[in-house]
Write an enzyme that holds these catalytic residues in place. Sequence first.
Site, PDB file in Angstrom:
ATOM      1  N   ASP A  57     -25.703   1.176 -31.084  1.00 57.32           N
ATOM      2  CA  ASP A  57     -25.467   0.112 -32.068  1.00 57.32           C
ATOM      3  C   ASP A  57     -24.645   0.773 -33.159  1.00 57.32           C
ATOM      4  OD1 ASP A  57     -25.627  -1.532 -34.356  1.00 57.32           O
ATOM      5  OD2 ASP A  57     -27.530  -2.383 -33.697  1.00 57.32           O
ATOM      6  N   SER A 130      -6.866  -6.860 -34.833  1.00 61.93           N
ATOM      7  CA  SER A 130      -6.515  -8.231 -34.445  1.00 61.93           C
ATOM      8  C   SER A 130      -5.279  -8.654 -35.225  1.00 61.93           C
ATOM      9  CB  SER A 130      -7.692  -9.137 -34.811  1.00 61.93           C
ATOM     10  OG  SER A 130      -7.311 -10.487 -34.822  1.00 61.93           O
ATOM     11  N   ALA A 181     -14.206 -13.130 -43.745  1.00 55.81           N
ATOM     12  CA  ALA A 181     -14.772 -11.789 -43.564  1.00 55.81           C
ATOM     13  C   ALA A 181     -14.076 -11.082 -42.407  1.00 55.81           C
ATOM     14  CB  ALA A 181     -16.257 -11.913 -43.268  1.00 55.81           C
ATOM     15  N   TYR A 182     -13.778 -11.845 -41.350  1.00 59.03           N
ATOM     16  CA  TYR A 182     -13.163 -11.260 -40.152  1.00 59.03           C
ATOM     17  C   TYR A 182     -11.789 -10.696 -40.481  1.00 59.03           C
ATOM     18  CZ  TYR A 182     -11.750 -10.823 -35.243  1.00 59.03           C
ATOM     19  OH  TYR A 182     -11.316 -10.334 -34.032  1.00 59.03           O
ATOM     20  N   VAL A 184     -10.573  -9.669 -43.350  1.00 60.10           N
ATOM     21  CA  VAL A 184     -10.631  -8.462 -44.186  1.00 60.10           C
ATOM     22  C   VAL A 184     -11.125  -7.264 -43.361  1.00 60.10           C
ATOM     23  CG1 VAL A 184     -11.663  -7.411 -46.231  1.00 60.10           C
ATOM     24  CG2 VAL A 184     -10.916  -9.802 -46.306  1.00 60.10           C
ATOM     25  N   LYS A 186     -10.687  -6.710 -40.259  1.00 57.49           N
ATOM     26  CA  LYS A 186      -9.650  -6.262 -39.313  1.00 57.49           C
ATOM     27  C   LYS A 186      -8.454  -5.642 -40.031  1.00 57.49           C
ATOM     28  CE  LYS A 186     -11.883  -7.161 -35.633  1.00 57.49           C
ATOM     29  NZ  LYS A 186     -12.229  -6.142 -34.638  1.00 57.49           N
ATOM     30  N   VAL A 215      -7.707 -13.514 -26.433  1.00 56.00           N
ATOM     31  CA  VAL A 215      -8.198 -13.251 -25.082  1.00 56.00           C
ATOM     32  C   VAL A 215      -9.416 -14.119 -24.756  1.00 56.00           C
ATOM     33  CG1 VAL A 215      -9.073 -11.431 -23.555  1.00 56.00           C
ATOM     34  CG2 VAL A 215      -7.430 -10.854 -25.351  1.00 56.00           C
ATOM     35  N   ARG A 216      -9.514 -14.553 -23.501  1.00 55.32           N
ATOM     36  CA  ARG A 216     -10.660 -15.368 -23.049  1.00 55.32           C
ATOM     37  C   ARG A 216     -11.923 -14.505 -22.923  1.00 55.32           C
ATOM     38  NH1 ARG A 216      -6.391 -17.252 -20.083  1.00 55.32           N
ATOM     39  NH2 ARG A 216      -6.866 -15.991 -18.250  1.00 55.32           N
ATOM     40  N   THR A 217     -12.710 -14.488 -24.010  1.00 56.51           N
ATOM     41  CA  THR A 217     -13.992 -13.779 -24.024  1.00 56.51           C
ATOM     42  C   THR A 217     -14.981 -14.692 -24.737  1.00 56.51           C
ATOM     43  OG1 THR A 217     -13.589 -12.814 -26.199  1.00 56.51           O
ATOM     44  CG2 THR A 217     -12.827 -11.538 -24.294  1.00 56.51           C
TER      45      THR A 217
HETATM   46  P1  NAP Z   1     -17.149 -10.262 -27.249  1.00 55.99           P
HETATM   47  O1  NAP Z   1     -17.052 -10.629 -25.822  1.00 55.99           O
HETATM   48  O2  NAP Z   1     -17.954 -11.094 -28.180  1.00 55.99           O
HETATM   49  O3  NAP Z   1     -17.644  -8.736 -27.312  1.00 55.99           O
HETATM   50  C1  NAP Z   1     -17.959  -8.111 -28.506  1.00 55.99           C
HETATM   51  C2  NAP Z   1     -18.793  -6.902 -28.173  1.00 55.99           C
HETATM   52  O4  NAP Z   1     -19.130  -6.212 -29.400  1.00 55.99           O
HETATM   53  C3  NAP Z   1     -20.122  -7.291 -27.501  1.00 55.99           C
HETATM   54  O5  NAP Z   1     -20.374  -6.371 -26.473  1.00 55.99           O
HETATM   55  C4  NAP Z   1     -21.125  -7.132 -28.622  1.00 55.99           C
HETATM   56  O6  NAP Z   1     -22.431  -6.842 -28.216  1.00 55.99           O
HETATM   57  C5  NAP Z   1     -20.512  -5.933 -29.331  1.00 55.99           C
HETATM   58  N1  NAP Z   1     -21.132  -5.682 -30.625  1.00 55.99           N
HETATM   59  C6  NAP Z   1     -21.303  -6.548 -31.665  1.00 55.99           C
HETATM   60  N2  NAP Z   1     -21.985  -5.939 -32.643  1.00 55.99           N
HETATM   61  C7  NAP Z   1     -22.264  -4.663 -32.216  1.00 55.99           C
HETATM   62  C8  NAP Z   1     -22.943  -3.566 -32.787  1.00 55.99           C
HETATM   63  N3  NAP Z   1     -23.528  -3.630 -33.992  1.00 55.99           N
HETATM   64  N4  NAP Z   1     -23.007  -2.409 -32.078  1.00 55.99           N
HETATM   65  C9  NAP Z   1     -22.440  -2.337 -30.860  1.00 55.99           C
HETATM   66  N5  NAP Z   1     -21.815  -3.351 -30.252  1.00 55.99           N
HETATM   67  C10 NAP Z   1     -21.725  -4.515 -30.943  1.00 55.99           C
HETATM   68  O7  NAP Z   1     -15.704 -10.203 -27.904  1.00 55.99           O
HETATM   69  P2  NAP Z   1     -14.318  -9.562 -27.431  1.00 55.99           P
HETATM   70  O8  NAP Z   1     -13.328 -10.648 -27.508  1.00 55.99           O
HETATM   71  O9  NAP Z   1     -14.485  -8.790 -26.172  1.00 55.99           O
HETATM   72  O10 NAP Z   1     -14.038  -8.597 -28.668  1.00 55.99           O
HETATM   73  C11 NAP Z   1     -13.854  -7.184 -28.547  1.00 55.99           C
HETATM   74  C12 NAP Z   1     -13.030  -6.721 -29.732  1.00 55.99           C
HETATM   75  O11 NAP Z   1     -11.733  -7.323 -29.686  1.00 55.99           O
HETATM   76  C13 NAP Z   1     -13.626  -7.120 -31.088  1.00 55.99           C
HETATM   77  O12 NAP Z   1     -13.483  -6.063 -32.006  1.00 55.99           O
HETATM   78  C14 NAP Z   1     -12.772  -8.307 -31.502  1.00 55.99           C
HETATM   79  O13 NAP Z   1     -12.744  -8.473 -32.916  1.00 55.99           O
HETATM   80  C15 NAP Z   1     -11.435  -7.898 -30.928  1.00 55.99           C
HETATM   81  N6  NAP Z   1     -10.490  -9.010 -30.737  1.00 55.99           N
HETATM   82  C16 NAP Z   1     -10.755 -10.000 -29.862  1.00 55.99           C
HETATM   83  C17 NAP Z   1      -9.837 -11.044 -29.693  1.00 55.99           C
HETATM   84  C18 NAP Z   1     -10.044 -12.169 -28.706  1.00 55.99           C
HETATM   85  O14 NAP Z   1      -9.219 -13.094 -28.671  1.00 55.99           O
HETATM   86  N7  NAP Z   1     -11.099 -12.135 -27.895  1.00 55.99           N
HETATM   87  C19 NAP Z   1      -8.644 -11.059 -30.444  1.00 55.99           C
HETATM   88  C20 NAP Z   1      -8.393 -10.031 -31.340  1.00 55.99           C
HETATM   89  C21 NAP Z   1      -9.327  -8.995 -31.468  1.00 55.99           C
HETATM   90  P3  NAP Z   1     -23.522  -8.012 -27.883  1.00 55.99           P
HETATM   91  O15 NAP Z   1     -23.204  -8.489 -26.501  1.00 55.99           O
HETATM   92  O16 NAP Z   1     -24.836  -7.303 -27.988  1.00 55.99           O
HETATM   93  O17 NAP Z   1     -23.340  -9.085 -28.918  1.00 55.99           O
END
Ligand code: NAP
Length: 258
Positions: A57, A130, A181-182, A184, A186, A215-217
């Site tokens: 964590d 981001s 918040a997001y 700031v 990033k 990205v599709r997440t």
């Molecule tokens: P996601 O599927 O929601 O994955 C986020 C991951 O971060 C999850 O595994 C989550 O764990 C983990 N996490 C959150 N808090 C944590 C903590 N305190 N300690 C350890 N792990 C923690 O989102 P994603 O889209 O893959 O995002 C990954 C990164 O890409 C992020 O930094 C996001 O800001 C960045 N990003 C994403 C996009 C997009 O379009 N998807 C665009 C720009 C940037 P849990 O499963 O336990 O919640």
Amino acid sequence: MSNPRRVALVTGANQGIGLEVCRQLRAHGYDVILTSRDEKAGRAAAKDAGVEYLRLDVTSEADIKHVAEALHRDKRKLDVLVNNAGISMDGFNHHVVKTTVGINFHGALAVTEGLLPVIADGASIVFVSSGMGELHPYSPAIRSRFADTKLTRDKLLALVDEFIEGVRTNRHTHEGWPSSAYRVSKAAMVALAKVLARDLSARNIRVNAVCPGWVRTRMGGRSAPRSLEQGAKSVVWAATVAGPVTGGFYRDGKAANW
Ligand code: NAP
């Protein structure tokens, strides 16, 4: 004697971009350590991806210490650290700001500093930022403080604290901050990559920030235009790029607007 295998550690990797980054780094020949805050989900994801697992964590000093000690005990050093863990919360108030900045920015900083003794000279550190980290929503004064080439870690921490305090006192808009918040968190990650790139240059450690695109997440949602593979590739590029690439902000291997 053959070279020891290169080691990569990825935070927040039980799902989404982080998990796909683990898969791609493994395909690049790295020994990958997948980490997550949810141990059950992380172990299952690591098993499926054929990589190692450690609980981390990013807000837990104890977890960070435990990971550093485990690597030290095994005489292993990281060649790649990907600070991917991140959240984006609904709403906007002091609690949302403290939690979001606490994970996305302070967490990534704490992991990087806590693991520095077990990061190899010549390694690559990546901060997954981001397009939302761009500086256009800020006042010119705040923008120039973020982008100051003489910015230090402590000045950056103080700048981010000003935002948090500005939200608590309801003065942040007046002071030139956006109500996000997001955003700031990033922007601060990009600034941090630039600060650490300078601080760690003597050890040839490259530090860059990347945008994976939309990205599709779970976070990006189903209508995002990019696949996991495309998003993760943008991150893996910075993790594996050869040469003196450091202190930049990239998307798909090209300089991104900041
Ligand atoms: P996601 O599927 O929601 O994955 C986020 C991951 O971060 C999850 O595994 C989550 O764990 C983990 N996490 C959150 N808090 C944590 C903590 N305190 N300690 C350890 N792990 C923690 O989102 P994603 O889209 O893959 O995002 C990954 C990164 O890409 C992020 O930094 C996001 O800001 C960045 N990003 C994403 C996009 C997009 O379009 N998807 C665009 C720009 C940037 P849990 O499963 O336990 O919640």
